[in-house]
Every structure is written in structure tokens, then in C-alpha cells.
Design an enzyme around this catalytic site. Structure first.
Site, PDB file in Angstrom:
ATOM      1  N   GLU A 147       0.851  -1.195   0.000  1.00 55.99           N
ATOM      2  CA  GLU A 147       0.000   0.000   0.000  1.00 55.99           C
ATOM      3  C   GLU A 147       0.885   1.243   0.000  1.00 55.99           C
ATOM      4  OE1 GLU A 147      -1.624   0.342   4.314  1.00 55.99           O
ATOM      5  OE2 GLU A 147      -0.550  -1.548   4.150  1.00 55.99           O
ATOM      6  N   ASP A 182       2.405  10.427   3.410  1.00 63.56           N
ATOM      7  CA  ASP A 182       3.279  11.381   4.083  1.00 63.56           C
ATOM      8  C   ASP A 182       2.443  12.336   4.922  1.00 63.56           C
ATOM      9  OD1 ASP A 182       5.594  12.521   4.816  1.00 63.56           O
ATOM     10  OD2 ASP A 182       6.063  13.431   2.875  1.00 63.56           O
ATOM     11  N   TYR A 196      -5.012   2.141   8.621  1.00 61.63           N
ATOM     12  CA  TYR A 196      -4.192   1.055   8.066  1.00 61.63           C
ATOM     13  C   TYR A 196      -3.622   0.092   9.108  1.00 61.63           C
ATOM     14  CZ  TYR A 196      -0.527   4.516   9.137  1.00 61.63           C
ATOM     15  OH  TYR A 196       0.267   5.428   9.758  1.00 61.63           O
ATOM     16  N   LYS A 243      11.138   2.960   0.292  1.00 65.50           N
ATOM     17  CA  LYS A 243      11.105   4.403   0.055  1.00 65.50           C
ATOM     18  C   LYS A 243      11.431   4.754  -1.389  1.00 65.50           C
ATOM     19  CE  LYS A 243      10.676   6.811   3.458  1.00 65.50           C
ATOM     20  NZ  LYS A 243      11.442   7.044   4.646  1.00 65.50           N
ATOM     21  N   CYS A 272      40.242  21.501  17.637  1.00 67.28           N
ATOM     22  CA  CYS A 272      38.808  21.687  17.839  1.00 67.28           C
ATOM     23  C   CYS A 272      38.480  23.174  17.723  1.00 67.28           C
ATOM     24  CB  CYS A 272      38.420  21.147  19.215  1.00 67.28           C
ATOM     25  SG  CYS A 272      36.741  21.565  19.684  1.00 67.28           S
ATOM     26  N   CYS A 318      37.272  24.358  21.570  1.00 70.42           N
ATOM     27  CA  CYS A 318      38.129  24.415  22.756  1.00 70.42           C
ATOM     28  C   CYS A 318      39.609  24.478  22.393  1.00 70.42           C
ATOM     29  CB  CYS A 318      37.866  23.234  23.686  1.00 70.42           C
ATOM     30  SG  CYS A 318      38.531  21.683  23.073  1.00 70.42           S
ATOM     31  N   CYS A 333      35.999  20.355  26.912  1.00 74.33           N
ATOM     32  CA  CYS A 333      35.496  20.990  25.687  1.00 74.33           C
ATOM     33  C   CYS A 333      34.038  21.425  25.879  1.00 74.33           C
ATOM     34  CB  CYS A 333      35.590  20.029  24.507  1.00 74.33           C
ATOM     35  SG  CYS A 333      34.900  20.746  23.006  1.00 74.33           S
TER      36      CYS A 333
HETATM   37  S1  IVH Z   1       2.065   0.789   9.137  1.00 72.65           S
HETATM   38  C1  IVH Z   1       3.446  -1.274  12.822  1.00 72.65           C
HETATM   39  N1  IVH Z   1       1.201   1.794   6.900  1.00 72.65           N
HETATM   40  O1  IVH Z   1       4.956   5.636   8.394  1.00 72.65           O
HETATM   41  C2  IVH Z   1       3.377  -0.540  11.566  1.00 72.65           C
HETATM   42  N2  IVH Z   1       2.503   3.188   8.300  1.00 72.65           N
HETATM   43  O2  IVH Z   1       7.733   5.155   9.010  1.00 72.65           O
HETATM   44  C3  IVH Z   1       2.737   0.764  11.701  1.00 72.65           C
HETATM   45  N3  IVH Z   1       2.799   5.466   7.475  1.00 72.65           N
HETATM   46  O3  IVH Z   1       4.618   5.915  11.856  1.00 72.65           O
HETATM   47  C4  IVH Z   1       2.788   1.568  10.504  1.00 72.65           C
HETATM   48  N4  IVH Z   1       1.615   5.223   5.624  1.00 72.65           N
HETATM   49  O4  IVH Z   1       2.950   7.208  10.395  1.00 72.65           O
HETATM   50  C5  IVH Z   1       1.911   2.009   8.003  1.00 72.65           C
HETATM   51  N5  IVH Z   1       0.304   2.586   4.909  1.00 72.65           N
HETATM   52  C6  IVH Z   1       1.018   2.789   6.012  1.00 72.65           C
HETATM   53  C7  IVH Z   1       1.617   4.045   6.287  1.00 72.65           C
HETATM   54  C8  IVH Z   1       2.354   4.198   7.445  1.00 72.65           C
HETATM   55  C9  IVH Z   1       2.332   6.069   6.362  1.00 72.65           C
HETATM   56  C10 IVH Z   1       3.651   6.119   8.460  1.00 72.65           C
HETATM   57  C11 IVH Z   1       3.216   5.927   9.895  1.00 72.65           C
HETATM   58  C12 IVH Z   1       4.427   5.361  10.596  1.00 72.65           C
HETATM   59  C13 IVH Z   1       5.523   5.719   9.672  1.00 72.65           C
HETATM   60  C14 IVH Z   1       6.687   4.777   9.807  1.00 72.65           C
END
Ligand code: IVH
Length: 701
Positions: A126, A130, A238, A326, A417, A420, A446
Site C-alpha cells: 500500500e 506522508d 491502516y 522508500k 577543535c 576548545c 570541551c
Molecule cells: S504501518 C506497525 N502503513 O509511516 C506498523 N505506516 O515510518 C505501523 N505510514 O509511523 C505503521 N503510511 O505514520 C503504516 N500505509 C502505512 C503508512 C504508514 C504512512 C507512516 C506511519 C508510521 C511511519 C513509519
């Protein structure tokens, strides 16, 4: 601040206008920093604003405003919401970048579960939204509480705000929902709504948001619920936690259930069965990305079978059964204006690129890391060059390459440094390799290291003291009332002893904020084991390692006893093995602890600190399990589960999993082919079990 009139040259009317502008700019910067966790100014820019404000007030005292920033510390802004503890931690996700990382993820899962090659492992895939995550507690189908993620354990109670979102049902529809459940998901703002909001804000003469994520965060975390209500926020469900009854056997089934209960779920979620399909999906989404009406920064894969999710469990703060794949980082070209040196808390000197500000993926970047001098030599970069930089998610922006060389001179890493003046050297290891990092040898003398250590000590992942942020640490340090961690708890006395006026009379503090700060400090006189250890800032002993030590030793006293014993007896001792025997703990961490203890200054500091604070015992992961607090060693071949799974399961039940057998071992689980460890266990007269006996013992036979 070029192009700004000197304070002395301002007319009274100009001064008044300037004070108004500054009050707004500082309040906005505070909001961005404290409420949206998205600082928009560099520290230097922020300090510049405050200084100018102060200078004008000094010259025109009668113009000082009611809402003068001088009378406020920024941290107050975050005090508005009540704290909300999550019933199960809100986790983050491990990242994958390359296709191989995804293949490795699938392989790790198979290995951990010990699955045969022909067994299909299905995943859900999925988009990764963001936005910001939100946890919604439902009891008997009614929304009871909404909480932001916060540090994963404790967030902010934003129930009233969350109730204004159309996508968040106040009452669950349909049937089959557990009596109690936390539904988790992402609050976000659609791209079009974001553009329209920014247009409205700018037409009204207000500041605009940098990107939809900031806009969503800023809109949800409003003390005035009416503002949240006026903002077009949406929510995708989700994930879940703490369900009182099981309600699905699969991830995909669970998300379908959410849709039946009235939530909006992502229509692009699919269930797939091979790594090839997973990668095809990734490329499809990447191609569709620009056309989606919300921002995403990758895709998320989750193991579909919930019984497998259960067995896979977690590593530190992320599940083993999910990964975020990512998208590649966003890039831009700009000019390198200069290279500054930052001194870290362990003395490492990091060259930081000062850049002509440039927008990368919706965020203005004016600094990027250059890592170390070898990296600078490799890039062949010097001030004045045009450089390509990249920014990926929350990662610090990096300089990638020189696009066009300028006329600047070759840059050389200083050998002292900058703070210091002590020699800065590259340590050479036993094998004769020089460390990539140059370190200041000033240690405790330092000031930069001292300040960084203090900042770390009070940071969110360590003591987390409200109202004591980086700015306040620097201020108290400069005034000489905060030099070592224990001084935090003696702040009032130190201020008196230094002959300074009481804190409530200091610039930037009022009676209110001084009182709040002192009570926030007092609240931390009891501090959890892992936070305390992490706060000490010992090399190689960060958040995860600290948590592992806490889980395994439970009490600070017994842990530090082991460190002392290891320090006294050296690396061949049982005590050393006790430290390194813990699953996941390396020799580097054990040695760093011993080196810390060997240094008299550190011992004194720790003793003084422990007079001020009480380190709380770690609560065992599973109270009442028959193996809680016991030290277990697995040896030989296991037949019912893989070694990794056995260890993870034992840790989850509160046992300490060790790698070697000693008099401190409680149970040795020996499978076929067990060798010297079994012999030693028998010599020591320890309890030895077969795998079957072990499973019966923990109630999983
Ligand atoms: S699952 C235990 N699904 O990404 C797993 N997270 O980098 C819980 N996020 O803190 C997360 N889309 O805020 C999941 N389809 C998705 C997501 C998602 C965005 C975010 C979420 C999480 C962060 C982790």
C-alpha cells in the site's frame, strides 16, 4: 539579515512596526519548532530575530509589546495538550531503498519463521502516506480518545480535534468490531486542499505551510478546535493495536473490516504473493505518484498472515513483519558557501556544508552534511563550487557531487577543535586503520562536547524534560549554572549560588514558565532505566542498546554492578560475558561502558547524578510469565522454530537471552547436537530442558 535597517536608525514608527513583525515571526518559528516539529529557521536565524527584537526593545522601552517574545519561552507552546499514553507503542518502520533490500526482507522472514521454499508468503502492499500518524481508541464502538504518536509511547491527546474529521467515525458502523480497539492510521491533507489553504492563508496575510505534511500537523495540533475544523484534514486507517478480541486472520481482512466499520482505507492496497509482484507494484505506484491527490514517500509491505506477524514480533521500534520501501531521494543543485565544523557530544568533528538556500522536495535546505574529511576529499568539493544535494525523508540532507567547480581554495579539515582548541585526531584501531572521523581530544574540558552531551541528556529520547530544550541548555551553560547533568536538578541552587536573579526574572522566562520548568525537572527525578542509560550518551550505547540492557537486567543497580565487575576483571571475565552475552549487544558497547566506568570524572558525575535521581526498574515485558527475569541460553538444533524466533519469543516473555553459559544462567535449552555449552551447564548443575520441555514451560507446547 542583510537589507535590514540598523536598530539605531529606526524611527519610532518603524520600530513599532518592526516589533510587530518580529513578534509574529518568532511566534511562527516557535510554532513550527515546537508544534509541528518542523523548524523553518536555522538556530542562527532564530537567535538573530530574538536579538534584534531585544535590541529594539532596549532602545524603545515604551514600545515593548504585550505579546513580546522576550517574555515567552517557545516551549510553552507545546504545553497545551494533555499527554496520552498508548496502550501499545506506536511503531516506526524499517526502510528499504534498493530492490535487494526488499528481497532481503522477504528472505529474513522466511528464515525467521523457518518456512520451506514452496510455502507462499503473501504480503499486503500500500502507499506510504506522508502525513502524521494518529491512534484512535474505540470502546463499544464509540470513539473515546485520539492521540498523536509523540515519542511512540506517549503522545498528545487531540480527541476534540480528531472528532472534527469527517473520515473519523464517532461511532463504528456494522458489526464484529472488538469491544475495545485502537485504530491507527495517517492524518493527511490532499494536495489540492493544501494548495487552496495556502492561497487563503497568503491572501489573509498569514504565513503559508511548506508542504501538506506540515499543514496537516499544524492543523490537527491546534488548541482552538474551530481552526482544525476549518481545515480539510483526511484520514486513512491502516493498522490497529490492543484489540480485545481477534477480528481477522489477515492484514488484508483487517483493513477490509475497517472499511466495513466506516473508515476510509486506501483503495490502492493490494495483496500479493511474490517479491517480483511486490517490485512491480512499487514501480506502478512510483509512476502514479505525481497524479495521486496526496503525498506519499514510498510503499509499505506487510506480512498478510496475522499469526505470522505475531510470531515475527518486533525489533526495538519496528515490526519484523513490515517494511517501508522508500522512493529515491529528491535532488537539487546549489552553491556551497562555506564549510562549518560541528562538534558532537563524543567529540567528533563533522564538516557541514553551508549552502545557498534551495528548495528540495518542498523544504528549504541551507545545510547539508559532508560526513568527514575523507568524504570531502572523495567529492573533491570546496567552497564556491556548485554542488548537487539530496534530501530523503527525515534524513539529514547530503552533498552528492560537484556539478561545477568554482574558484575557491582547497578546503582543509582543521586539526584542532574549533571550540576548545584541543588537538583533534583520528583514532587508529588495533588493525592500524584510522577512524574516518576526527575527534576533539578535549573531553570534559570541551564546552561544545559538554553542551552536546547536556542537549542529548535532556532530549526527547532521554530525560525528555518539558521546557528544557537546546536553547535553554545553551543559555544555562553560558550562565555557568548548568555544566553537568546533575546540575539540572540543582538549577535553583546553582542560580542562587551564582548570585543571579531568580529564574522568573530572567529575560525569556516569566513566573509561569519558571515554575513549569522546575516542576518538569522534578517530575524527572524518577527516570526509567533505558532513558537514563541512553541519556548518559556513552558511545555505542544508544536508545536500542539501552532498551536491551534495561530489558535484560531490569534493575539499574544490577546492571551497573555488572559493568563495574567487567571493568575490574577485563574482557575474559564472566561479567564481561554477561554484558556481551545478551542478544544484540556487541563488544563495542560493552567496552564503551567499561571505559566510561574507568574514567574517574564519569564515576563522580554518575554518583552525583544518582543522588538527584532515582532510576526506575524496567517493568518486565511480560509480567508473570514463568521465564520473566530468567537468563536463558539456546544451544544445539531447534526443531519447532528457528533460533532467532526462539530468542525473540523468550525476550518478549521477559527472559534474558544470553549467548554463553555461566553460573548466572537459569535455563539451558538444548537441542540435538548441543556441545560444550551443554557440558558446562551440566557441570554447573543448571536446569537443562529439551525444546519440547521449554515450549511446555512457557505454555506454548
Ligand atoms: S504501518 C506497525 N502503513 O509511516 C506498523 N505506516 O515510518 C505501523 N505510514 O509511523 C505503521 N503510511 O505514520 C503504516 N500505509 C502505512 C503508512 C504508514 C504512512 C507512516 C506511519 C508510521 C511511519 C513509519
Amino acid at each position: 539579515m542583510s537589507g535590514v535597517k540598523p536598530v539605531e536608525a529606526l524611527s519610532e514608527a518603524e520600530a513599532a512596526a518592526e516589533l510587530e513583525r518580529l513578534a509574529r515571526a518568532i511566534a511562527d518559528a516557535d510554532a513550527a519548532y515546537y508544534q509541528n516539529d518542523a523548524p523553518e529557521l536555522t538556530d542562527a536565524e532564530y537567535d538573530g530575530l530574538r536579538q534584534r527584537n531585544l535590541a529594539i526593545e532596549a532602545l524603545f522601552p515604551s514600545l515593548k509589546r504585550e505579546d513580546s517574545p522576550t517574555d515567552r519561552v517557545g516551549a510553552e507552546a507545546s504545553d497545551g495538550f494533555a499527554k496520552a499514553r498508548h496502550s501499545a507503542p506506536m511503531l516506526s518502520l524499517d526502510n528499504a531503498f534498493a530492490d535487494e533490500d526488499v528481497a532481503d526482507f522477504a528472505t529474513r522472514i522466511r528464515r525467521f519463521l523457518g518456512l520451506p521454499a514452496e510455502e507462499v508468503v503473501a504480503f499486503t502492499a500500500e502507499p506510504k502516506i506522508d502525513g502524521l500518524s494518529l491512534s484512535l481508541t474505540y470502546e463499544n464502538g464509540k470513539l473515546l480518545r485520539a492521540a498523536t504518536r509523540g515519542d511512540g509511547q506517549v503522545g498528545e491527546d487531540v480527541t476534540a480535534n480528531a472528532r472534527t474529521l469527517a473520515d473519523i467515525p464517532a461511532k463504528l458502523k456494522g458489526k464484529g468490531w472488538p469491544a475495545r480497539i485502537e485504530i491507527r492510521g495517517e492524518v493527511y491533507m490532499a494536495k489540492q486542499d493544501f494548495a487552496a489553504l495556502n492561497e487563503r492563508e497568503s491572501a489573509a496575510g498569514r504565513k503559508t505551510f511548506a508542504n501538506p505534511r506540515n499543514a496537516a500537523a499544524g492543523s490537527l495540533r491546534q488548541l482552538d478546535v474551530e481552526i482544525t475544523k476549518s481545515r480539510p484534514l483526511r484520514f486513512f486507517a491502516y493498522a490497529w493495536a490492543a484489540a480485545s478480541e481477534p477480528f481477522s486472520e489477515t492484514q488484508s481482512g483487517a483493513v477490509q473490516a475497517f472499511a466495513d466499520w466506516g473508515f476510509v482505507t486506501n483503495s490502492r492496497m493490494v495483496r500479493i504473493e511474490t517479491v517480483e509482484e511486490v517490485l512491480d507494484y512499487y514501480r506502478d505506484i512510483e509512476a502514479a505518484r505525481a497524479g495521486l491527490d496526496y503525498d506519499i514517500d514510498g510503499v509499505v509491505y506487510k506480512v498478510d498472515r496475522l499469526d505470522w506477524q505475531q510470531r515475527l514480533g518486533f525489533v526495538s521500534r519496528a515490526p519484523r513483519w513490515a517494511v517501508a520501501h522508500k522512493f529515491p531521494a529528491e535532488k537539487a543543485v546549489t552553491t556551497l558557501l562555506g564549510i562549518d565544523i560541528q562538534v558532537g557530544r563524543t567529540g567528533s568533528l563533522t564538516p557541514v556544508a553551508r549552502l545557498e538556500p534551495v528548495t528540495v522536495g518542498g523544504v528549504v535546505v541551507s545545510n547539508a552534511t559532508l560526513h568527514n574529511e575523507d568524504e570531502i576529499a572523495r567529492l573533491g568539493v570546496k567552497p564556491g563550487d556548485r554542488v548537487e544535494i539530496q534530501r530523503a525523508g527525515d534524513v539529514i540532507p547530503q552533498v552528492l557531487r560537484v556539478v561545477e567547480a568554482g574558484q575557491g581554495a582547497v578546503w582543509e579539515m582543521p586539526h584542532t577543535c574549533p571550540v576548545c582548541g584541543s588537538a583533534a585526531v583520528r583514532e587508529v584501531d588495533d588493525a592500524g586503520r584510522a577512524d574516518v572521523r576526527r575527534r576533539c581530544t578535549g573531553g570534559l574540558i570541551c564546552p561544545a562536547q559538554a553542551v552536546e552531551r547536556l542537549k542529548h541528556f535532556v532530549s526527547r529520547k532521554a530525560l525528555d524534560i518539558d521546557g528544557l530544550g537546546e536553547k535553554q541548555v545553551v543559555l544555562f551553560f553560558e550562565k555557568g549554572v548548568l555544566r553537568a547533568p546533575q546540575d539540572i536538578f540543582r538549577l535553583k541552587n546553582n542560580i542562587d549560588a551564582a548570585g543571579l536573579p531568580p529564574l522568573e526574572e530572567w529575560e525569556g522566562f516569566g513566573a509561569q514558565s519558571a515554575k513549569k520548568l522546575y516542576s518538569a525537572i522534578d517530575a524527572r527525578r524518577k527516570v526509567p532505566f533505558a532513558r537514563f542509560l541512553n541519556g548518559l550518551g556513552i558511545r555505542y550505547v544508544g536508545q536500542t542498546t539501552s532498551q536491551q540492557f534495561a530489558r535484560s537486567f531490569l534493575s539499574w543497580q544490577s546492571f551497573w554492578q555488572a559493568v563495574k565487575a567487567a571493568e575490574a576483571a577485563g574482557v575474559d571475565s564472566d561479567a564481561y560475558n554477561e554484558l556481551t552475552g545478551i542478544d544484540g549487544i556487541g563488544q563495542a558497547a560493552a567496552r564503551a561502558l567499561m571505559a566510561f566506568e574507568a574514567e574517574p570524572h564519569n564515576r563522580d558525575m554518575l554518583a552525583a547524578l544518582l543522588e538527584e535521581v532515582e532510576v526506575q526498574d524496567e517493568v518486565p515485558a511480560a509480567i508473570g510469565s514463568p521465564v520473566t527475569g530468567k537468563t536463558v541460553v539456546f544451544t544445539g538444533t531447534l526443531e519447532r522454530m528457528t533460533r532467532d524466533e526462539a530468542k525473540a519469543r523468550a525476550s518478549a516473555l521477559g527472559a534474558k537471552v544470553a549467548g554463553s553459559v555461566s553460573a548466572k544462567t537459569d535455563i539451558v535449552v538444548a537441542g540435538p547436537g548441543a556441545g560444550s555449552k551443554l557440558v558446562k551447564a551440566e557441570q554447573l548443575g543448571l536446569q537443562v530442558m529439551t525444546e519440547e520441555e521449554w515450549l511446555a514451560f512457557i505454555g506454548e507446547a
